[in-house]
Design an enzyme around this catalytic site. Structure first.
Site, PDB file in Angstrom:
ATOM      1  N   GLY A   1       0.895  -0.918   0.194  1.00 43.41           N
ATOM      2  CA  GLY A   1       0.292   0.445   0.084  1.00 43.41           C
ATOM      3  C   GLY A   1       0.619   1.266  -0.265  1.00 43.41           C
TER       4      GLY A   1
ATOM      5  N   ASP B   1     -10.564   6.056   5.451  1.00 43.45           N
ATOM      6  CA  ASP B   1     -10.220   5.408   4.544  1.00 43.45           C
ATOM      7  C   ASP B   1     -11.123   3.622   4.765  1.00 43.45           C
ATOM      8  OD1 ASP B   1      -9.699   4.663   1.989  1.00 43.45           O
ATOM      9  OD2 ASP B   1      -7.586   3.655   2.643  1.00 43.45           O
TER      10      ASP B   1
ATOM     11  N   GLY C   1       3.452   1.033   2.610  1.00 43.06           N
ATOM     12  CA  GLY C   1       4.493   0.139   2.794  1.00 43.06           C
ATOM     13  C   GLY C   1       3.731  -1.079   2.082  1.00 43.06           C
TER      14      GLY C   1
END
Length: 862
Positions: free
Chosen positions: A516, A630, A519
Site C-alpha cells: 500500500g 479510508d 509500504g
C-alpha cells in the site's frame, strides 16, 4: 381518671419508643430480631435521610430465610447481606456487643460475625450512602460493609482491584451462586468456574481510555469509572444518564446490570452480556441456547444426539442409552487417566460454539482432530473439546460443561465426551461417522502445523500523564535524537521488538500479504507461536520520525474488540516497522467479492455491526476523536467467526510531505469518498459515516458499488468473465435508492442469498446505509446511532430522498466516465431515471466530477 392517666402515659411511652425506633446509631448490647421489629418490616437502623435501612429481612416476603441486610428503603432492594450463606429463621437475631457484630440462629449458634477487633466497639452506624460502619470510641472505622460486598455495589462505594461480586441463587435466596463479577488489573470481567464469559470493555458503549493498571471501580450519577491505583486517571469509563440513585449487581441470571431507581420505579441503564446465550448455564448442562425473537430472549433445546432428563429439563443427556455422561475427576485424581476405549464423543451440530472459546487460548496448537480427541481421552477432567480446523487449535472443556450456543459464523466443531456401555463404539466407528464428517478426516491432518489464533497481550501501562502529554513528550523526545536513538523502550509504549527478532519472525520478510501507500505488509510468527502482520513503513517524510513516535503512542493507547491491535514496533537500522495482530481470514473484500462460498446474512450483519462499533469507538470512545478517512472493505479485516476489525486507523500522518501534498483535500478511495472531500468543506467524523454507508450497501449486495456487467447477464455477474460482450455500467447506490422508493428491497440482496433472507431484514440495512450517505453531513447519524439502529435499540432513521438526489448526478457521471474509458469505444449504457445521458454521446473528461477520480486508491491499497 386514674385509668385515663395510665393510658395516656402508656401511649406517650409507646410514641417515644416509636420515635426512637429508627436511629442512625446503635450501641453495644443491642439485639434485633425480625419479630421484635415486625411493624417496621424488621428495620432497626436507618441512614440520616432514610435512604437505607438495616433489618433482619426476608427477601420476597418468604418466611424461611432471614438475613441481616442493608436495604434501599424506597425499592426494598437488598444492597448487602451478612449471613447470605447461613440464613436464619424469623427468630434469628443480630447482636451488637463490645466485641463486634454477629448473627445467631434461634438456638444462639453464631452463623456470621465480624472479625476480632483490637479496640472495643463503641457504635454501629448506617451512613447515607448505605455503608454499615463499626466505630471505636474515637469514631474511627474498624469495619465497613462496603469492604465486604456481596452481589451489589451502590454509588459512592469503591470496588478494589481483585474484589469479587458473587451472584445469588435467586431473588429470595441469597446463597452464593456460580456467577462472579471480578475487577482485574485490566478490565471488569464476568466469570463462571474461573472461565471468562464477558468483558466490560467489549461493550460498544464502554470506552477504554488507556492501558494503565486498574486500581478500583466507582459509580456515580453519570456513570461507572475504572480508575488507576492513584485515582488520577480514568482507564475505562461507561457513561450513563444522570440519575438520583443507582446500583450495580451481578444477578442470578449471570448478567451484570446497572439499575437506577426513582422511588420504587426501576430502570435498567446497562446490562452485559445483552445476548443471554453467552451466559454459561442459561440452558443448563449441555443445553443448546438459540437466540429468540429479540436479543434478550432465548430458546433452550438439547443438541442433536441429546435429550432432556425427565426430572430436569435443563440437563441434557445422550439420547442413546448406550452412552452416559462422565463425571469429572477431582484434583487428586487427575493423574489417573480414563481408559480411552471406554469413552466416545458425540459431535455437536453445525454452528454450535461454547461461550469460553472466545476468551481462552487453545490448550493445544498445531494438532489434528484425532490428536485433540486423544488428549481429551487421556485426561479425566476433560469432558469434551472444540476443534478449529483452520488453525489446528484444540479447546478442551474441563471439570464442568455449561450451555452451548448457536453461532452461525463459528468455525469450530464441538464434541462432548460420553462413557460407552457397550464395546461396539469407538472413534471412527460406524456409530461415530456422523460425529466426524469425512471432509474433516481428510483435511484436518494437513493443517496440523498452522497456528492462526492470536491471543492479544494486554499491556500494563503505568504512565501517569494523560494522552496529550504523553504524545507531546514523544514528539519532543524524538526530535532530540538521532535515528538509531529510537532503539528505546518508554513506559506506556507498546512492546519494542529488535530488528533481528522481526527478521526471524518473517523469515527475512519472505511472505508478502499486502502492499500500500505506506509500504509492504509481511506475515510473521513470534516466539510464542502467535501470527502477526508486520508493516514496513517506507514513505516517511522529513517529520517521519516524530510522526512515527506519535502514531505509536496514539494507536498503542487504543483498545477495542473491533480494532486491529498494535502489538509492538521496531525502529532500528533505519527501518520503521509496526507489528499488528494477524487476522487469519483476510480482508472483507476478498470474502465478500471473491469466488468462495458467500457470507450468510447473519454473518454480514455481524460484520457490519463490528465495523460500526469500531468506528463508534474511534469517534467518541477515545480521548481524542480519530477520523479513519479510508473506510472500505479492504480495511475491514476478519478473524475467527468473521469477527470484524478495522485496520489502518490513525496512520494518515505517516505519509511523506511529498505524498501528503496530493491529499490536501482528499484521502480515501474512489467510491467511498464523501461529497465534502470534493468541495473542500470541513471533514469530520461524518465523513467516515458516509464511507461506512457505502460499505454497508456492498455488504448487502455482495458486489462493488461501481461495477460493469454484461448487458445480457444478471446484476451479480461481473463483466470480467463476459469477454467482449456489450457492458452496462451500474452505480449501485442509485439503484438502491430507486428500489427503496419502490419498496423492492429483495432486489438489492446478494442473489446468492435469495430465499434465505427476508425483505424486512434487507430493508433495515438499506435504510441505515441510505441514512449514512446523505449529502449533508449534518443529516447523517453518528456511528453510535448507527450501532443502535443495527442492534435494534434505536428506531431506524428517516431517509430524506431530497438529501440523496446527488446520487443521480454521481450515477450519471460514473456511467459517462466509464463509457469514455472504454478505449474510445462506446458500450451500451444502463441509464437510471434522471441520469439524462444520451446513448452514444461523446463525453468530456475535463469536468471536475467525482467519477473522474482515478480508479486507483488515492491512499494506495492497504
Amino acid at each position: 381518671m386514674m385509668d385515663l392517666s395510665l393510658i395516656f402515659l402508656l401511649s406517650l411511652h409507646l410514641s417515644l419508643a416509636s420515635a426512637a425506633l429508627f436511629p442512625e446509631f446503635i450501641y453495644p448490647n443491642f439485639t434485633a430480631t425480625h419479630l421484635k421489629f415486625i411493624d417496621s418490616s424488621g428495620a432497626f437502623l436507618v441512614s440520616p435521610n432514610g435512604t437505607f435501612k438495616a433489618a433482619m429481612f426476608n427477601p420476597g416476603a418468604q418466611q424461611l430465610r432471614f438475613y441481616f441486610c442493608v436495604v434501599h428503603a424506597a425499592s426494598n432492594a437488598v444492597t448487602w447481606s451478612a449471613n447470605r450463606d447461613a440464613p436464619v429463621s424469623k427468630s434469628g437475631s443480630m447482636m451488637l456487643t463490645g466485641n463486634g457484630l454477629a448473627v445467631a440462629d434461634e438456638h444462639g449458634s453464631i452463623k456470621w460475625s465480624t472479625p476480632d477487633f483490637r479496640s472495643p466497639v463503641s457504635a454501629l452506624q448506617l451512613t447515607e450512602t448505605g455503608n454499615l460502619v463499626v466505630l471505636d470510641q474515637f469514631n474511627t472505622s474498624m469495619w465497613e460493609s462496603f469492604s465486604s460486598p456481596t452481589d451489589t455495589i451502590v454509588m459512592g462505594q469503591r470496588l478494589s482491584m481483585g474484589t469479587t461480586l458473587s451472584s445469588s441463587v435467586s431473588a429470595d435466596d441469597l446463597l452464593t451462586g456460580g456467577y462472579k463479577f471480578v475487577l482485574t488489573a485490566s478490565d471488569a470481567v464476568l466469570h463462571w468456574r474461573n472461565l471468562t464469559y464477558w468483558k466490560m470493555s467489549m461493550d460498544v458503549s464502554v470506552y477504554v481510555n488507556s492501558f494503565a493498571t486498574i486500581g478500583f471501580l466507582e459509580m456515580n450519577q453519570s456513570g461507572v469509572y475504572l480508575f488507576d491505583h492513584n485515582g488520577s486517571s480514568v482507564v475505562v469509563r461507561l457513561n450513563l444518564p444522570e440519575t438520583g440513585f443507582r446500583l450495580a449487581r451481578i444477578d442470578q441470571s449471570g448478567q451484570f446490570s446497572i439499575l437506577s431507581y426513582s422511588g420504587a420505579t426501576r430502570k435498567q441503564d446497562f446490562v452485559m452480556p445483552v445476548e443471554k446465550c453467552r451466559v454459561p448455564v442459561v440452558c443448563g448442562t449441555n443445553g443448546l441456547c438459540s437466540r429468540g425473537a429479540s436479543a434478550d430472549s432465548t430458546v433452550c433445546t438439547c443438541p442433536t444426539g441429546f435429550r432432556a432428563t425427565p426430572n430436569n429439563p435443563n440437563f441434557c443427556v445422550p439420547s442413546d442409552s448406550a452412552y452416559s455422561l462422565p463425571v469429572s475427576c477431582s484434583q487428586s485424581e487427575r493423574s489417573e487417566s480414563l481408559n480411552s476405549s471406554n469413552s466416545n464423543y458425540l459431535q455437536l451440530g453445525h454452528g454450535v460454539d461454547y461461550f469460553a472459546n472466545e476468551f481462552v487460548a487453545p490448550q493445544n496448537y498445531g494438532v489434528d482432530v484425532s490428536q485433540c480427541r486423544n488428549l481429551c481421552s487421556q485426561d479425566c477432567s476433560c469432558l469434551g473439546f472444540f476443534f478449529e480446523n483452520s488453525s489446528g487449535s484444540c479447546y478442551r472443556l474441563e471439570d464442568a460443561v455449561g450451555s452451548v450456543m448457536m453461532r452461525a459464523s463459528s468455525s469450530r466443531v464441538g464434541f462432548i465426551k460420553v462413557v460407552v456401555h457397550s464395546a461396539t463404539s469407538g472413534f471412527g466407528s460406524s456409530d461415530d461417522e456422523e460425529g466426524l464428517p469425512l471432509v474433516a478426516v481428510v483435511l484436518l491432518p494437513t493443517s496440523g502445523l498452522l497456528v492462526l489464533f492470536v491471543i492479544g497481550i494486554l499491556l500494563c501501562r503505568k504512565y501517569k500523564q494523560n494522552d496529550v502529554e504523553f504524545v507531546n513528550s514523544l514528539k519532543n523526545y524524538s526530535k532530540s535524537m538521532s535515528f538509531d536513538d529510537l532503539e528505546f523502550s518508554i513506559p506506556g509504549l507498546p512492546l519494542r521488538f529488535d530488528y533481528e527478532e522481526i527478521e526471524r519472525a518473517t523469515k527475512n520478510f519472505k511472505t508478502t500479504i499486502g502492499t500500500g501507500g505506506f509500504g509492504t505488509v509481511y506475515k510473521g510468527m513470534l516466539k510464542d507461536k502467535s501470527l502477526v502482520a508486520v508493516k514496513r513503513i517506507t514513505n516517511l517524510g522529513v517529520r517521519g520520525k516524530s510522526d512515527f513516535c506519535t502514531e505509536i503512542g496514539v494507536i498503542g493507547s487504543i483498545h477495542h474488540l473491533n480494532l486491529v491491535k498494535l502489538r509492538g514496533y521496531c525502529a532500528q537500522r533505519r527501518q520503521w516497522l509496526l507489528v499488528y495482530e494477524y487476522m487469519n481470514r483476510g480482508s472483507l473484500d476478498k470474502t465478500l467479492f471473491g469466488n468462495g462460498p458467500p457470507l450468510e446474512w447473519e454473518e454480514r450483519v455481524e460484520i457490519a455491526l463490528g465495523a460500526a462499533r469500531g468506528l463508534a469507538y474511534l469517534h467518541s470512545g477515545c480521548e481524542h476523536k480519530i477520523i479513519h478517512c479510508d473506510v472500505k472493505p479492504e480495511n475491514i479485516l476478519l478473524h475467527d467467526q468473521n469477527q470484524a476489525k478495522l485496520s489502518d486507523f490513525g496512520l494518515a500522518k505517516l505519509l511523506s510531505r511529498e505524498d501528503s501534498s496530493l491529499f490536501t483535500t482528499m484521502r480515501g478511495t474512489r467510491g467511498y469518498l464523501a461529497p465534502e472531500w470534493l468541495t473542500s468543506s470541513t471533514v469530520s467524523d461524518k465523513t467516515d459515516v458516509y464511507s461506512y454507508g457505502m460499505v454497508l450497501l456492498e455488504i448487502v449486495s455482495g458486489r462493488k458499488n461501481c461495477m460493469t456487467r454484461a448487458r445480457s447477464h444478471s446484476l451479480d455477474e461481473d463483466s470480467s468473465s463476459q469477454g467482449t460482450a456489450p457492458c452496462e455500467f451500474v452505480y449501485f447506490p442509485l439503484y438502491a435508492l430507486e428500489m427503496h422508493e419502490q419498496g423492492r428491497y429483495s432486489e438489492l440482496v446478494d442473489p446468492r442469498l435469495v430465499g434465505r433472507v427476508t425483505s424486512q431484514d434487507v430493508e433495515k440495512l438499506v435504510r441505515v446505509a441510505l441514512c449514512c450517505v446523505q449529502e449533508e453531513p449534518g443529516l447523517r447519524p453518528s456511528m453510535t446511532s448507527v450501532v443502535g439502529m443495527l442492534e435494534g435499540k434505536t428506531p431506524l432513521g428517516a431517509v430524506a430522498i431530497e438529501a440523496l438526489n446527488f446520487l443521480r448526478f454521481y450515477g450519471r457521471r460514473f456511467v459517462e466516465s466509464s463509457v469514455a474509458a472504454e478505449s474510445g469505444g462506446l458500450s451500451d449504457v444502463m441509464v437510471f431515471p434522471g441520469a439524462n445521458v444520451s446513448h452514444g454521446s461523446n463525453v468530456s473528461m475535463s469536468t471536475a466530477a467525482f467519477s473522474f477520480i482515478s480508479s486507483q486508491n488515492i491512499s494506495g491499497p492497504r
